[in-house]
Design an enzyme around this catalytic site. Structure first.
Site, PDB file in Angstrom:
ATOM      1  N   TYR A  72     -20.616 -40.149   6.458  1.00  0.00           N
ATOM      2  CA  TYR A  72     -20.982 -38.905   7.563  1.00  0.00           C
ATOM      3  C   TYR A  72     -19.934 -38.546   8.376  1.00  0.00           C
ATOM      4  CZ  TYR A  72     -21.579 -42.382  11.493  1.00  0.00           C
ATOM      5  OH  TYR A  72     -21.438 -43.190  12.261  1.00  0.00           O
TER       6      TYR A  72
ATOM      7  N   ARG B 291     -10.726 -37.069   7.574  1.00  0.00           N
ATOM      8  CA  ARG B 291     -11.433 -38.156   7.748  1.00  0.00           C
ATOM      9  C   ARG B 291     -12.546 -38.262   6.667  1.00  0.00           C
ATOM     10  NH1 ARG B 291     -13.417 -40.418  13.398  1.00  0.00           N
ATOM     11  NH2 ARG B 291     -15.209 -38.858  13.002  1.00  0.00           N
TER      12      ARG B 291
ATOM     13  N   LYS C 293     -16.438 -43.854   7.335  1.00  0.00           N
ATOM     14  CA  LYS C 293     -17.593 -43.606   8.272  1.00  0.00           C
ATOM     15  C   LYS C 293     -18.705 -43.443   7.688  1.00  0.00           C
ATOM     16  CE  LYS C 293     -18.263 -40.400  12.317  1.00  0.00           C
ATOM     17  NZ  LYS C 293     -18.624 -41.484  13.173  1.00  0.00           N
TER      18      LYS C 293
ATOM     19  N   GLU D  55     -13.355 -52.249  18.124  1.00  0.00           N
ATOM     20  CA  GLU D  55     -13.932 -50.952  18.913  1.00  0.00           C
ATOM     21  C   GLU D  55     -15.322 -51.249  19.544  1.00  0.00           C
ATOM     22  OE1 GLU D  55     -14.582 -48.389  15.390  1.00  0.00           O
ATOM     23  OE2 GLU D  55     -15.397 -49.807  14.258  1.00  0.00           O
TER      24      GLU D  55
HETATM   25  N1  PDD Z   1     -19.300 -42.433  15.907  1.00  0.00           N
HETATM   26  N2  PDD Z   1     -15.888 -46.113  16.217  1.00  0.00           N
HETATM   27  C1  PDD Z   1     -17.201 -45.956  15.626  1.00  0.00           C
HETATM   28  C2  PDD Z   1     -17.798 -47.085  14.956  1.00  0.00           C
HETATM   29  C3  PDD Z   1     -17.757 -44.832  15.796  1.00  0.00           C
HETATM   30  O1  PDD Z   1     -19.158 -44.785  15.045  1.00  0.00           O
HETATM   31  C4  PDD Z   1     -17.430 -43.848  16.203  1.00  0.00           C
HETATM   32  C5  PDD Z   1     -18.013 -42.428  16.336  1.00  0.00           C
HETATM   33  C6  PDD Z   1     -15.928 -43.863  16.897  1.00  0.00           C
HETATM   34  C7  PDD Z   1     -15.442 -42.744  17.282  1.00  0.00           C
HETATM   35  O2  PDD Z   1     -15.073 -41.535  16.551  1.00  0.00           O
HETATM   36  P1  PDD Z   1     -14.827 -40.066  17.054  1.00  0.00           P
HETATM   37  O3  PDD Z   1     -14.074 -40.037  18.137  1.00  0.00           O
HETATM   38  O4  PDD Z   1     -14.290 -39.477  15.848  1.00  0.00           O
HETATM   39  O5  PDD Z   1     -16.437 -39.919  17.237  1.00  0.00           O
HETATM   40  C8  PDD Z   1     -15.289 -45.099  16.679  1.00  0.00           C
HETATM   41  C9  PDD Z   1     -20.168 -41.182  16.282  1.00  0.00           C
HETATM   42  C10 PDD Z   1     -20.009 -40.297  16.993  1.00  0.00           C
HETATM   43  C11 PDD Z   1     -21.612 -41.622  15.803  1.00  0.00           C
HETATM   44  O6  PDD Z   1     -21.712 -42.281  14.870  1.00  0.00           O
HETATM   45  O7  PDD Z   1     -22.535 -40.835  16.261  1.00  0.00           O
END
Ligand code: PDD
Length: 290
Positions: A38, A57, A153, A185
């Site tokens: 996703y 990505r 993701k 993270e």
């Molecule tokens: N999540 N790490 C994880 C595990 C994440 O799920 C996310 C983002 C990030 C940050 O990525 P970005 O800056 O591209 O949003 C880091 C999304 C927002 C979600 O699952 O809702």
């Protein structure tokens, strides 16, 4: 940022449907196995944040799980345009997911002939004003027991759900994940610290998602001549940091003011966060007006 699911029109396999009319088979591999990937793409005004990076990505996630890209970049953009038109609003985000589709038998083996399920919806986001962000986040550290492919993701988020639950049980908002003594993270965000005036965040690896907001924050730091390092951060460095931030499409750049029951520095957002959030909000406003 508070987030509500749009109750309006969603995209499913080529059709635009009211959300209550959109359904997938119980034999969908996304439902049975979490066999999907996703993306979440912020939208400011009518403009998508870092769309090329998000699509790149997505391509990367798909390649790592041996799934083909189901449509061209131009087709994604055309679909987003229609979907956003059908779900008007100011600040929004596009959620999209691709699963390995529906097969009549429950079987882990990949069947390349099966068409993927492609789904997208618009999330209405309400970005927190700076006065709310300033209140900061309360967090705990937890053991990052996830797999060795956190750079994908993946929709298989049960580990993240369990880790977020550990935060809820500790009566705080989120968890900072630690693997082998180093910070990886957040449960849905990347982690930054500031120590002695230098910003730091862990390097990209199979242990964390390469956040688009993370890269943007580093870029904005560079533009503002703020010193930064990309390096491993030990749990001791986290505990003694002058500032801690979580970054992500939904959280944006949020200061962490409590870690494991202790205040971070003096318990107030730090000077570098103030510079970063001001720069980020300016960037966002420019995108809205573009
Ligand atoms: N999540 N790490 C994880 C595990 C994440 O799920 C996310 C983002 C990030 C940050 O990525 P970005 O800056 O591209 O949003 C880091 C999304 C927002 C979600 O699952 O809702």
């Amino acid at each position: 940022m508070d987030m509500k699911t749009s109750i309006n029109t969603v995209y499913l396999n080529g059709d635009y449907l009211p959300i209550e009319k959109a359904s997938v088979s119980v034999m969908d591999r996304g439902f049975l196995f979490g066999d999907g990937v996703y993306e979440v793409i912020p939208v400011f005004g009518r403009n998508l944040l870092r769309i090329n990076e998000h699509l790149q990505r997505l391509r990367n996630s798909l390649q790592l799980v041996s799934m083909p890209m189901p449509m061209s970049d131009l087709s994604w953009l055309a679909m987003f345009e229609v979907l956003l038109g059908k779900n008007p609003g100011e600040d929004r985000a596009i959620y999209l997911q691709i699963t390995r589709g529906v097969y009549p038998k429950r079987d882990l083996t990949i069947k390349p002939e099966v068409a993927p399920t492609v789904f997208a919806m618009v999330l209405q986001t309400s970005p927190a004003p700076v006065e709310v962000l300033e209140k900061g986040l309360r967090t705990v550290t937890v053991d990052d027991f996830r797999w060795h492919a956190c750079n994908i993701k993946s929709t298989s988020l049960i580990a993240n759900v369990m880790l977020r639950q550990q935060a809820s049980e500790a009566d705080v908002i989120d968890a900072i994940l630690v693997r082998d003594g180093n910070v990886t993270e957040g449960t849905a965000s990347n982690v930054f610290i500031v120590k002695g005036g230098v910003i730091a965040t862990p390097p990209k690896s199979q242990y964390l998602l390469p956040g688009i907001t993370r890269d943007l924050a580093l870029e904005l730091a560079e533009k503002n001549s703020l010193p930064f390092e990309v390096k491993n951060i030990s749990v001791q460095e986290l505990e003694s940091a002058d500032e801690i931030w979580l970054t992500g499409s939904i959280r944006e750049i949020a200061p962490v003011l409590e870690l494991n029951g202790q205040t971070v520095a003096d318990g107030k957002p730090g000077a570098l966060w103030r510079t970063m959030i001001a720069t980020y909000l300016r960037y966002k406003q420019e995108l809205r007006n573009a």
